[in-house]
Design a protein around this motif. Structure first.
Motif, short mmCIF file in Angstrom:
data_model
loop_
_atom_site.label_atom_id
_atom_site.label_comp_id
_atom_site.label_asym_id
_atom_site.label_seq_id
_atom_site.Cartn_x
_atom_site.Cartn_y
_atom_site.Cartn_z
N LEU A 174 0.84 -1.19 0.00
CA LEU A 174 0.00 0.00 0.00
C LEU A 174 0.88 1.25 0.00
CD1 LEU A 174 -2.68 -1.04 2.65
CD2 LEU A 174 -2.84 -1.21 0.17
N ARG A 175 0.34 2.31 -0.52
CA ARG A 175 1.07 3.58 -0.57
C ARG A 175 0.77 4.36 0.71
NH1 ARG A 175 -0.01 8.80 -2.68
NH2 ARG A 175 1.89 9.88 -3.38
N LEU A 176 1.84 4.67 1.45
CA LEU A 176 1.69 5.36 2.72
C LEU A 176 1.83 6.87 2.52
CD1 LEU A 176 1.53 5.18 5.90
CD2 LEU A 176 4.02 5.27 5.86
N THR A 177 0.97 7.60 3.18
CA THR A 177 1.05 9.06 3.19
C THR A 177 1.09 9.51 4.64
OG1 THR A 177 -0.18 9.23 1.12
CG2 THR A 177 -0.02 11.21 2.48
N VAL A 178 2.10 10.29 4.99
CA VAL A 178 2.22 10.83 6.34
C VAL A 178 1.99 12.34 6.27
CG1 VAL A 178 3.72 11.15 8.33
CG2 VAL A 178 3.82 9.02 7.04
N THR A 179 1.01 12.80 7.00
CA THR A 179 0.72 14.24 7.07
C THR A 179 0.75 14.68 8.52
OG1 THR A 179 -1.66 13.77 7.13
CG2 THR A 179 -0.67 14.22 4.97
N TRP A 180 0.94 15.98 8.70
CA TRP A 180 0.99 16.56 10.04
C TRP A 180 -0.09 17.62 10.17
CZ3 TRP A 180 4.06 15.21 14.17
CH2 TRP A 180 5.07 14.28 13.92
N LEU A 181 -0.71 17.61 11.33
CA LEU A 181 -1.71 18.62 11.66
C LEU A 181 -1.23 19.41 12.87
CD1 LEU A 181 -4.95 16.40 11.54
CD2 LEU A 181 -3.92 17.67 9.66
N LYS A 182 -1.57 20.68 12.87
CA LYS A 182 -1.33 21.51 14.05
C LYS A 182 -2.67 22.05 14.51
CE LYS A 182 1.17 25.51 15.84
NZ LYS A 182 -0.01 26.24 16.32
N ASP A 183 -3.01 21.67 15.75
CA ASP A 183 -4.31 22.06 16.31
C ASP A 183 -5.44 21.66 15.37
OD1 ASP A 183 -3.05 23.14 18.54
OD2 ASP A 183 -2.81 25.09 17.57
N ASP A 184 -5.30 20.43 14.83
CA ASP A 184 -6.33 19.78 14.00
C ASP A 184 -6.53 20.45 12.65
OD1 ASP A 184 -6.78 17.91 16.02
OD2 ASP A 184 -8.25 19.20 17.00
N THR A 185 -5.61 21.28 12.22
CA THR A 185 -5.67 21.84 10.88
C THR A 185 -4.36 21.50 10.17
OG1 THR A 185 -4.79 23.96 11.64
CG2 THR A 185 -7.20 23.71 11.56
N PRO A 186 -4.38 21.36 8.83
CA PRO A 186 -3.15 20.97 8.11
C PRO A 186 -2.01 21.94 8.41
CG PRO A 186 -5.05 20.79 6.66
CD PRO A 186 -5.55 21.44 7.92
N LEU A 187 -0.82 21.37 8.61
CA LEU A 187 0.37 22.15 8.95
C LEU A 187 1.07 22.61 7.68
CD1 LEU A 187 2.39 23.17 11.10
CD2 LEU A 187 3.54 20.96 10.91
N PHE A 188 1.39 23.90 7.63
CA PHE A 188 2.11 24.45 6.48
C PHE A 188 3.60 24.18 6.66
CE2 PHE A 188 4.55 27.94 4.59
CZ PHE A 188 4.19 27.78 3.26
N LEU A 189 4.21 23.52 5.68
CA LEU A 189 5.63 23.20 5.72
C LEU A 189 6.41 24.21 4.90
CD1 LEU A 189 5.39 19.33 5.20
CD2 LEU A 189 5.56 20.55 7.35
N GLY A 190 7.62 24.52 5.35
CA GLY A 190 8.45 25.47 4.64
C GLY A 190 9.90 25.27 4.99
N ASN A 191 10.69 26.34 4.86
CA ASN A 191 12.12 26.24 5.16
C ASN A 191 12.37 26.00 6.63
OD1 ASN A 191 12.79 26.69 2.48
ND2 ASN A 191 12.85 28.91 2.73
N ARG A 192 11.47 26.48 7.48
CA ARG A 192 11.69 26.37 8.92
C ARG A 192 11.07 25.10 9.49
NH1 ARG A 192 9.50 28.08 13.62
NH2 ARG A 192 7.59 28.68 12.58
N ILE A 193 10.01 24.63 8.91
CA ILE A 193 9.34 23.41 9.37
C ILE A 193 9.43 22.40 8.23
CG2 ILE A 193 7.19 22.41 10.21
CD1 ILE A 193 6.38 25.12 11.23
#
Length: 1179
Positions: free
Chosen positions: A569-588
């Motif tokens: 199966l294809r795994l997808t790992v996502t992160w939430l912050k306070d139950d909303t999608p977390l924005f990823l960037g240079n710092r995170i």
């Protein structure tokens, strides 16, 4: 009795089975492939509302749409008679629809088309009917012209202004305004009733200030019609100025208005009745007159008002109950009360009901020979009557059907036959309305069909519940069975459960449940089957989830999220912050094993959820991130309890940002001596927010506070108000008082001035006093200003002790008597040198010195050290250039009479002299001594290389030691074969000093060798160069290199390079033959550099200059230019100094060989003709 009970039981079971059989019918799925091929009677899908009001300005559309197979045809009746659409040019019917369209663009009156319409949809299997649609055209008639008399009314009397709007369709919305289009203010005294009239509970004088006009707004035509306005004339007994009663507590009594008992203006009398239909809203209204204006309260007799369904409107004069039901029947009463009395009005509410469905008939699909029934049950008040129709005609007048039986609200079908399809209508009606429902009966013969896609793939997570769908259709209803992997046994029971719709449910999917499942549908007409493949997957799990973290602001934090999942199966790992999608960037950044946040900030605080998901399942883990940051600055500083030498400072702490405040730092600033500079005052624990501060006199204080926690310090608070203290005489004298000379005939007295909090008053001064020690002479003194920190006393004898003291003074007086400090006047150069200097060679790199001390009076100051200057005059090796830079070593202590000079070069000639050093500088030089250091052991051979050109030999190559430290007499090689942990015996080979290469014949191709090579002088062996023979991998590389060397292109390249080198040599030879001159540098003594002569000012240069090549440069034994290492002096021998010595005690120094330029250029590539090799050959 028993037999009777048995018969009753038997009949009950039979009846239950019969009714169940009647209820069971075929359901046609919505699958288009089935719908398109099955014959189906018409079904009305869309129609206009029963009471249909249209706008006269628009075209008329009466909707009627139906479905069926074959496609239905449509016809209409109007007022119970056939409506011929083709005869009216304005009327048309939409294509593939029964919707009527009446077009008025070419003229015509919409009123001519009012009436009752009904739509009929027909095909070969039956006829369906729409509701009877009563079409009316919206009307907005004009208000009748009328002249309204002036309404005269006594102040305090009730008044009703009638509206009587024209009867519009639908009824208009009523509102009251003045003739100038200003809205009429309404309250509990003046309000509009449900019928549109305007009610005054009591008229007041101010009511005559405007007129009153009733307005009717017609929704369909979007028009507003206004009635002629009413004008009021209020008759009052006491004309007055409005403002004269404005503040009176009882305005009615003040105006002479008699109080009146409440009475009802609407409805009139003490009781009334009202009827409402079930499902509609009930609106009860009570409007009362009286002085003062009565209050209205609502009650229900014998019960409570329905919670959450009622609300009071129109200033509590109206009771609104939504969605009325039968239990809302009863008596309601309203109470109107003022301080004069109470009136009551009872309203009897009767709830009637238009027909509503209890069981609406539904379409019935039967196979030939099956039984069924249509049920039509409705209720209402009064109870509705039920009439059955078939294909739009009363069932009583239809063709007889022996398989059909009508039993009141139920039509029963037994052993239906093909051709019995029809549409049945049920009409339930009473005086308040009717219900019409269509339900068809369709008799079908259909072979089984599987409706699911073929060869489905179902994936399920292990231990989860799953369903394998197998939708099917057939008439008669097929039976369905499931098989696994082609096995003959039917799946049902245990872990398997088969539902009536054909779905196979697997209660808990296991790995052994994987496989191919087959569903088979069978009826009398045939069989159909389909296959479903099931795959059981491993669950997705977070095996190491994020943990709660408490990082400091600005640091980096890593949240772990390690998963285990099914690899297919294809795994997808996502992160939430306070139950909303977390924005990823240079710092995170999302990493493979988690989430990394760089430079954590306060906004990063919160709950972080790692969600690991596949197409089948998901797992999540959550952690909280608490960010520790520097605290917020304290605020609102306040000074209280002001006293002469103290003040209380209070502040409000700032947010600690998740790290408790541990300290508060109080700082102050004064604006007299160092304005703008903040100084630490005191420090307090983080649990306090108030402190009493000790103050100094004559300071204009301003304070600020800084909070401190584990992370760091906050920004300072805003400054407090200033507070000025009064002056006083100084309490402190200057500190750090000392006296020292800068020349041989003066003494500079210096001190540390008082700070701003020690001044204590204006015009600060310092009283400086001095006198020679141990004399009875009087004190000399001088006074300097407070901004001065030193005073120079002149014409002093050489290095004489003085008593010194410095006292502070301001306008308010002097400080206490200061302590006496001893200082000295300036020093002069020493007058004598050490005598009777004796020298003893310790080893090849060190000597011992002994001398006699000088007399104290010749020192002329404080003795710093006895210092030895030494330099290398020459090397015992011929033609070896040496640096003659002076070096020194000091020996501290007045009673010191010996010391060690170390880090000398072996096998060299040195010169040495000694001086006495005081604070002014060096004294005169002693007599010069000469000494020679003995021979030492050499440094390791340079560039020790081990190569293995083939499997039979090992080649060793090296170069001469960088520092021979004597005459090199040869080399000693020790080597040992080893294979893994096994080692052979050690073999020894001795070589001449000129040999720099050795070829070892291997005894076997497997073993490797360890080598240890040392140079030798007459003193002994020096430090080794070590190494091991290459591994097999390196051997293969060497072999490949040999293979490359045999390639044709490589041989050609080497030949070209050799030709170029030959041409260059020829050119150089021609230039040399033409008499080119080359500088020849004689091996002469190099005089000391002027920088070394630094005695005049009492200083000596300790820096290491050996790294700089001298004139003609410096050449090592292999002909390359080398740099000398540091020749700095060491710590005294015997006083903690450490040096590097060999076993024989000799020090490994540094040697370089000085070659004549001419010899170097002429013999650079020949070992035999070099000066050093000549020495080796002589040995």
């Amino acid at each position: 009795m028993v037999m009777q009970r048995y018969l009753l039981t038997y009949m009950g079971v039979v009846l239950a089975l019969y009714l169940h059989h009647l209820v069971r019918a075929i359901e046609v799925p919505r699958d288009p492939s089935i719908q398109d091929i099955l014959l189906q009677p018409p079904t009305i899908t869309k129609q206009s509302v029963k009471n249909y009001i249209v706008d006269p300005r628009d075209n008329i559309f009466i909707e009627c749409e139906a479905k069926g197979n074959p496609v239905p045809t449509f016809s209409w009746t109007r007022n119970g008679k056939f409506f011929n659409v083709a005869k009216d040019p304005r009327v048309s019917m939409r294509h593939w629809s029964g919707t009527l369209a009446v077009d008025f663009r070419s003229g015509g009156r919409p009123e001519d088309y009012e009436g009752e319409y009904q739509c009929f949809a027909r095909n070969d299997l039956g006829t369906a009917l729409s509701n009877k649609i009563f079409l009316q055209v919206s009307k907005s008639p004009l208000w009748p012209k009328e002249n309204l008399d002036i309404q005269e009314v006594h102040e305090g009397a009730p008044l009703i202004l009638a509206c009587n709007p024209p009867p519009g369709l639908p009824p208009p919305a009523i509102f009251w305004m003045s003739s100038s289009m200003e809205s009429i203010h309404q309250d509990k005294r003046v309000s509009q009733g449900q019928n549109g009239d305007l009610y005054f509970s009591n008229v007041m004088q101010e009511d005559a200030l405007t007129d009153y006009s009733c307005n009717a707004r017609f929704a369909f035509t979007h028009t507003i019609q206004q009635k002629n306005p009413y004008t009021l004339k209020v008759l009052t007994k006491h004309p007055h100025n409005e403002t004269s009663f404005r503040n009176h507590t009882d305005i009615h009594r003040a105006r002479g208005i008699a109080e009146r008992h409440p009475s009802f203006m609407y409805p009139t009398g003490t009781s009334s009745s009202q009827m409402v239909l079930r499902g509609e809203d009930l609106l009860l209204e009570c409007i009362a007159s009286g002085v003062p204006t009565p209050d209205i309260v609502w009650h229900k007799k014998g019960g409570e008002l329905p919670v959450r369904r009622f609300k009071l409107e129109n200033f509590r004069k109206a009771l609104h109950i939504a969605n009325v039901s039968e239990e809302d029947s009863g008596e309601y009463f309203c109470l109107a009360s003022n301080k004069v009395g109470i009136s009551r009005h009872t309203i009897s509410v009767r709830v009637k009901a238009a027909p509503y469905w209890l069981d609406e008939p539904e379409n019935l699909i039967l196979a030939p020979g099956e039984d069924g029934k249509l049920v039509c049950r409705a209720n209402g008040n009064p109870k509705p009557s039920v009439q059955w129709l078939v294909n739009g005609e009363p069932i009583e007048g239809s063709l007889p059907n022996p398989s059909r039986e009508v039993n009141g609200d139920t039509v029963i079908f037994r052993a239906t036959q093909t051709g019995s399809s029809a549409v049945y209508q049920c009409n339930a009606s009473n005086e308040h309305g009717y219900l019409l429902a269509n339900a068809f009966v369709s008799v079908l013969d259909v072979v089984p069909r599987i409706l699911a896609p073929r060869n489905q793939l179902i994936k399920v997570i292990q231990n989860n519940r799953t369903r394998l769908d197998c939708p099917f259709f057939g008439s008669p209803i097929p039976t369905l069975r499931w098989f696994k992997n082609g096995q003959g046994s039917t799946l049902d029971g245990g872990n398997y459960r088969v539902h009536e719709n054909g779905t196979l449910e697997i209660v808990m999917a296991r790995k052994e449940d994987q496989g191919t499942y087959t569903c088979v549908a069978t009826n009398l007409l045939g069989t159909a089957e389909a296959q479903v493949r099931l795959e059981v997957k491993d669950p997705t799990r977070i095996i190491d989830g994020p943990k709660d973290a408490v990082p400091k602001k600005g640091t980096t934090v890593h949240l772990i999220c390690r998963t285990r999942y099914d690899p297919t199966l294809r795994l997808t790992v996502t992160w939430l912050k306070d139950d909303t999608p977390l924005f990823l960037g240079n710092r995170i950044k999302k990493e493979e094993d988690g989430l990394t946040i760089y430079g954590v900030a306060e906004k990063d605080q919160g709950y972080y959820t790692c969600v690991a998901s596949t197409e089948l399942d998901r797992d999540s883990a959550r952690a909280h991130l608490t960010v520790l940051a520097r605290p917020e600055r304290p605020r609102d500083l306040e000074l209280t309890d002001l006293a002469e030498r103290s003040v209380r400072l209070t502040w409000i702490p700032g947010d600690d940002n998740n790290s408790p405040i541990t300290d508060y730092i109080v700082e102050f600033e004064e604006d007299r001596y160092l304005p703008g500079t903040w100084h630490n005052h005191s420090r307090y624990p983080g649990s306090v927010n108030s402190a009493v501060l000790r103050l100094a006199p004559y300071v204009n204080y301003q304070f600020r506070v800084t909070a401190v926690n584990e992370v760091g310090s906050s920004y300072p608070s805003l400054p407090s108000d200033r507070y000025q203290t009064n002056g006083a005489r100084p309490e402190y004298n200057p500190t750090g008082v000392k006296g020292a000379g800068t020349s041989k005939n003066n003494m500079v007295i210096s001190w540390t001035p008082l700070n701003a909090t020690q001044v204590y008053g204006p015009r600060l001064r310092y009283i400086v006093k001095w006198r020679r020690k141990d004399t009875r002479e009087s004190w000399s003194s001088a006074t300097v200003e407070g901004d001065v920190s030193k005073y120079t006393v002149t014409q002093t004898p050489i290095y004489t002790p003085y008593e010194i003291k410095v006292q502070a003074e301001n306008e308010y007086g002097k400080a206490a008597e200061p302590d006496v400090v001893i200082g000295y006047s300036g020093e002069d150069y020493p007058k004598a040198a050490p005598t009777d200097i004796r020298l003893k060679v310790v080893n090849s790199t060190a000597i011992r010195l002994d001398w006699n001390r000088v007399f104290p009076d010749t020192i002329q100051g404080q003795l710093k050290e006895y210092r030895a200057y030494y330099w290398r005059e020459s090397s015992l090796l011929k033609n070896l250039w040496v640096s003659k830079k002076k070096q020194s070593v000091g020996f501290v202590g007045e009673r010191t009479t010996w010391g060690i000079v170390s880090r000398l070069f072996p096998y060299s000639n040195y010169k040495l002299e000694m001086v006495v050093v005081n604070g002014r500088g060096d004294g005169p030089r002693s007599e010069m001594l000469e000494f020679t250091t003995p021979e030492g052991v050499p440094s390791p051979p340079k560039y020790f290389r081990i190569r293995q050109p083939n499997l039979e030999t090992v080649t060793l190559e090296w170069e001469h030691p960088e520092h021979p430290n004597g005459i090199l007499v040869g080399y000693t090689l020790r080597y040992q074969a080893f294979n893994g942990s096994k080692s052979g015996r050690t073999m020894v080979e001795n070589f001449s000093p000129n040999q720099t290469k050795f070829i070892l014949q291997r005894t076997d191709p497997i073993s490797r060798y360890r080598f240890n090579l040392r140079g030798r002088t007459q003193i002994g062996e020096g430090e080794p160069s070590t190494g091991e023979s290459p591994t097999l991998l390196n051997e293969a590389y060497t072999k490949n290199q040999g293979d490359i060397a045999t390639q044709g292109w490589f041989i050609g390249l080497m030949c070209a390079i050799a030709l170029l080198v030959l041409i260059l040599l020829i050119v150089c030879f021609i230039k040399r033959s033409r008499g080119g001159k080359y500088p020849v540098r004689e091996n002469k003594d190099v005089p000391l550099d002027p920088d070394d002569q630094k005695v005049d000012n009492g200083s000596f240069d300790y820096s290491d200059e050996d790294n700089k090549p001298l004139q003609g440069s410096q050449t090592s034994l292999d002909g390359t230019i080398k740099q000398q290492e540091s020749d700095d002096s060491l710590v005294d021998y015997g006083e903690g100094g450490e040096g590097q010595f060999n076993e024989d005690g000799s020090f490994i120094g540094q040697y370089t060989v000085k070659k004549d330029k001419e010899e170097t250029e002429g013999n650079e590539s020949s070992e035999a003709t070099s000066p050093v090799n000549a020495i080796y050959s002589l040995a």
